[in-house]
Enzyme design. Sequence first.
Site, PDB file in Angstrom:
ATOM      1  CE  LYS A 134      -4.367   0.695   0.441  1.00  0.00           C
ATOM      2  NZ  LYS A 134      -5.522  -0.425   0.165  1.00  0.00           N
TER       3      LYS A 134
HETATM    4  N1  GLU Z   1      -6.840  -0.609  -3.097  1.00  0.00           N
HETATM    5  C1  GLU Z   1      -8.144  -1.303  -3.579  1.00  0.00           C
HETATM    6  C2  GLU Z   1      -7.841  -2.268  -2.308  1.00  0.00           C
HETATM    7  O1  GLU Z   1      -8.074  -1.131  -0.962  1.00  0.00           O
HETATM    8  C3  GLU Z   1      -7.508  -2.375  -4.314  1.00  0.00           C
HETATM    9  C4  GLU Z   1      -6.106  -2.465  -4.926  1.00  0.00           C
HETATM   10  C5  GLU Z   1      -5.077  -2.887  -5.602  1.00  0.00           C
HETATM   11  O2  GLU Z   1      -6.457  -3.170  -6.606  1.00  0.00           O
HETATM   12  O3  GLU Z   1      -4.202  -3.567  -6.174  1.00  0.00           O
HETATM   13  O4  GLU Z   1      -7.868  -3.609  -2.034  1.00  0.00           O
END
Ligand code: GLU
Length: 463
Positions: A134
Amino acid sequence: MSSTATDVKNAAAQGGTDWDPIFDEIGLPKDPTNIYTQTVATMLRAAEIINLKHRCRIILAQPKNEIMVHFPVRMDDGHHRLFKGYRVQHNNACGPYKGGLRFHKDVHLDDVKSLAFLMTMKCALVQIPFGGGKGGVNCTPRDLSASELERVSRRFTAAIANDIGPDYDIPAPDVGTTPQVMAWIADTYSALSGRSGPDDPFAVVTGKPVAVGGSLGREKATGQGVVDVLREMLPDFDIPIEDMRVSLIGFGNVGSWAARILADLGANVIAVMDHTGALRNDEGLDVYALADYTAQNGSIAGFEKRTGTGSKTTKHSGNGADVITEDEFWSTPVDVFIPAALEGMLNEERAKQIHCRVVAEAANAPTTPDADKVLQQRGIEVIPDMLCNAGGVTVSYFEWVQNRSNVTWDVEQVDRELNRIMCMAARRTILARQKYDTDMRTAANIAALEHLGDVYQHRGIWP
Ligand code: GLU
């Protein structure tokens, strides 16, 4: 002193904090209000129940890499501002690091670490070949012009370009970032890498606009996944989707898509709240019109004053809306409450006030541990984030597969495969719940940890 599996299970059932000796072993602060501490504590309780190997517990209790960068950006008035960005790579035992980038004023290291952790668990639970990561930039996108936002996105990409890649770490949208931001990131990464062709650098991010390699169905994927999980699980709680009453907090991408797909299935979304206020209509809000309105105006504020009918013919088209207070929103009786905004909004006080049978966590980490405890005591079922909102990363995986193999899927194929993966993950969670007689959050953690434990068992740890 080590606690027994039964003690730990009881602590988990009560939502209590159990200080695993691993906190001391790896020097994690035992601060019950710290979001990263809370995330690790939840994982360790589940790990104890299944007797997960000690080496897996200590590996998972800390991210592999925590990257922090500072980068200058020229603002429209000519002065330069320094921004702070993060990329936390939590674990890559199951595949490349994967997870969103958040542009928000509250982005900080422990928050990003927790969200990266959650991605590892989410990908393991749905069993797609990715690890967890993240990132984000501390900023308020609303306060930036389009060209400032572009420069922030490109400079941030340049700052982390050596740490990401289509085989190594693949970012995606999250709160405050959009397909357009992903396109700027892909373009910057591509220009810096000087590559093209089969080794397509655009696969470095997912959630791109369809024109530059995005997948059909990605935009609505998280909301679609929430609905797929609800359809799989609600029969167990005797709640028919048709005519069920729903309230939602947050009406961005995830909330507005979940609302529209539920309305298509005959559900009534009767209350919605965002950072500007709350609306209610007991017959069901016209969520298609509300989605159009928020896309144009940036929030739900003023929707009740609009004139004209809805944008799509549904049983709710043309309905009005009443403005309600925050307290009235939380105490509106519904079958399902969907938190679809930021972490920690469902706190202890709100958990006492809320009037629902099921909480479906469309956001990441929306429920505090104290609130979890209250919900359990009140017999309210919580479908946890790592299951409920995994649709986004699942379709990100489909996008990556399409990019890497130079094919495109039609939206029916995307929806079908998404539904298959979400239903299997829901069943895996229910099975773990039955087997270990525990709450759903612990069960989802167990199902994810069983997979991760299996992967480490086969791979071993080398050297
Ligand atoms: N931000 C989204 C999540 O928290 C998607 C992450 C992604 O598609 O890699 O799941």
